[in-house]
Write an enzyme that holds these catalytic residues in place. Structure first.
Site, mmCIF file in Angstrom:
data_model
loop_
_atom_site.group_PDB
_atom_site.id
_atom_site.type_symbol
_atom_site.label_atom_id
_atom_site.label_comp_id
_atom_site.label_asym_id
_atom_site.label_seq_id
_atom_site.Cartn_x
_atom_site.Cartn_y
_atom_site.Cartn_z
ATOM 1 N N HIS A 109 -1.715 -6.086 51.074
ATOM 2 C CA HIS A 109 -1.930 -4.939 50.254
ATOM 3 C C HIS A 109 -2.649 -5.704 49.035
ATOM 4 C CE1 HIS A 109 0.839 -1.637 51.441
ATOM 5 N NE2 HIS A 109 -0.014 -1.708 52.580
ATOM 6 N N LYS A 144 2.059 2.398 49.786
ATOM 7 C CA LYS A 144 3.144 1.839 49.441
ATOM 8 C C LYS A 144 3.699 1.155 50.653
ATOM 9 C CE LYS A 144 4.367 5.593 51.735
ATOM 10 N NZ LYS A 144 3.376 5.479 52.987
ATOM 11 N N SER A 178 -12.601 -2.749 59.524
ATOM 12 C CA SER A 178 -11.563 -3.355 60.365
ATOM 13 C C SER A 178 -11.681 -4.994 60.427
ATOM 14 C CB SER A 178 -11.392 -2.717 61.644
ATOM 15 O OG SER A 178 -10.112 -3.143 62.379
ATOM 16 N N ARG A 179 -10.633 -5.798 61.226
ATOM 17 C CA ARG A 179 -10.964 -7.179 61.384
ATOM 18 C C ARG A 179 -11.961 -7.342 62.435
ATOM 19 N NH1 ARG A 179 -4.679 -8.679 61.640
ATOM 20 N NH2 ARG A 179 -4.722 -6.806 62.861
#
Length: 326
Positions: free
Chosen positions: A79, A97, A36-37
Site C-alpha cells: 500500500h 485498508k 498490474s505487475r
C-alpha cells in the site's frame, strides 16, 4: 488533470479490485485504466470489466495522463510504496485498508499528499455507508446518552493455504490487519482516540495472529471490546451502549446492514434497514471525488490524520501481542 469528473485507475487485479470496479461502474464513475505487475493480468481484468486501457506495470498506470485518481488494491505491504508511486506521479489515491502496515508508512503517505496538494483517503468504505451516516446522527443528537461501551466482532473462515494472503507474513497476513481493522476503525469512529490499549492473541503456525481480542480504554470512561479471527465464522455484529439507549447492529456491521435503537426500558425507538445498489463501495468513491472537486482537503468522516492515528493503534496492539513483520 481533467476538469470534469475524475477518471479512475485501478492498481491491482485481485478480488477487492474487481468489487470496487463493479461498484464504480454501477454508480456511473469513469474507470479509465487498470495496471498490474504483468500485461496478461491487466489485460484479463480490463476485458472482464470493459476498461479501455490496461498497463503491464504500476509505473505505466500512474503515468497514464487520462488517470486522475488511483485505487490501491494490492496486499497490505504494498500500500505505501504503491500510494507513494501514484502521488509522485501527481495522482490522488484511495488506499485499501489497512491504510499501511504501520504508522510510519501512513505518515509518509500523508506528508506526500499534503506536500503535493493531492487527496489521499483510506478506503474504509464503512464510514460513508448510509447506515453509518444515520448512526452518527443518532449519536450526535444525544439519543444514546453518554456512551459507555462498544463491542464489535469480525471473524471469517479464510483460505488455510500457508502461502496465501491471510497466513503469509510476507503478505501482511493475520486476522488483525485484514479483519480486525474493521472493529478497531469502528471503535475509533464511535468513541474517538483510545487512551489505553490491551490485547491478547493466539498465533498461527506461520507466525501471524489467528485470533486477537482487544480492549480499548478512553478518557471518558468508555471501553471498547473487540475480537477478530481468521479460522472461524462469527456473527460479525456490533453493539453501542449508552446510558439512555443502545444500538444493535446486525451482521455484517461494517457492510450495508440493519440496526435497532433500543431504549433503556427495552422498547425499540428506531429500526433502520439499508437499501442500496451494489456492494456499497461507491460511497467512498463519491467522498474522494467531492474532495478532488473542492480542490483537496480531508473528509470529515475519515480525516487523513485519523487514518494515521488508527495505524498507531494497530501498532500498539501488535506490540502487545508480539506480532511483527519484516
Amino acid at each position: 488533470m481533467t476538469t470534469s469528473s475524475p477518471a479512475w485507475g485501478i492498481l491491482g487485479t485481485g478480488g477487492i479490485a474487481a468489487a470496487m470496479t463493479r461498484d464504480l461502474q454501477l454508480d456511473g464513475h469513469t474507470v479509465a485504466a487498470v495496471g498490474s505487475r504483468t500485461p496478461e493480468s491487466a489485460a484479463r481484468f480490463a476485458a472482464a470489466h470493459a476498461i479501455p486501457r490496461s498497463h503491464g506495470s504500476y509505473e505505466q498506470l500512474v503515468a497514464d495522463p487520462d488517470v486522475d485518481v488511483v485505487y490501491i488494491a494490492t496486499p497490505h505491504p504494498q500500500h505505501a510504496p504503491n500510494a507513494l508511486l501514484a502521488l509522485a506521479a501527481g495522482k490522488h489515491v484511495l488506499v485499501e485498508k489497512p491504510f499501511t502496515m504501520n504508522r510510519a508508512e501512513a505518515e509518509q503517505i500523508a506528508d506526500a499528499a499534503r506536500s503535493r496538494g493531492l487527496v489521499a483517503l483510506e478506503a474504509m468504505w464503512t464510514r460513508w455507508l448510509p447506515h453509518m451516516e444515520r448512526l452518527q446522527e443518532i449519536i450526535s443528537d444525544g439519543t444514546l446518552g453518554e456512551l459507555r461501551s462498544v463491542a464489535a466482532h469480525h471473524w471469517q473462515r479464510t483460505n488455510p493455504d500457508p502461502l496465501g494472503r491471510m497466513l503469509n507474513p510476507a503478505l501482511g497476513g493475520g486476522a488483525l490487519l485484514d479483519l480486525g481493522i474493521y472493529p478497531v476503525s469502528f471503535a475509533w469512529d464511535v468513541l474517538g482516540a483510545p487512551s489505553e490499549v490491551l490485547a491478547l492473541s493466539i498465533p498461527t503456525d506461520t507466525g501471524v495472529d489467528r485470533q486477537t481480542s482487544i480492549l480499548l480504554g478512553y478518557d471518558s470512561g468508555a471501553q471498547a471490546a473487540l475480537t477478530t479471527g481468521l479460522d472461524a465464522v462469527g456473527d460479525n455484529s456490533a453493539v453501542i451502549v449508552g446510558t439512555d439507549a443502545r444500538v444493535e447492529l446486525d451482521a455484517t456491521f461494517y457492510a450495508p446492514t440493519s440496526f435497532r435503537v433500543v431504549a433503556a426500558d427495552g422498547h425499540v425507538v428506531e429500526t433502520y434497514e439499508s437499501r442500496i445498489s451494489g456492494r456499497g463501495m461507491q460511497y467512498q468513491a463519491r467522498a474522494i471525488e467531492r474532495l478532488i472537486a473542492a480542490g483537496g482537503g480531508e473528509d470529515v468522516r475519515l480525516p487523513l490524520s485519523q487514518s494515521v492515528e488508527i495505524m498507531g493503534t494497530l501498532d500498539s496492539i501488535r506490540e502487545r501481542i508480539g506480532l511483527s513483520y519484516d
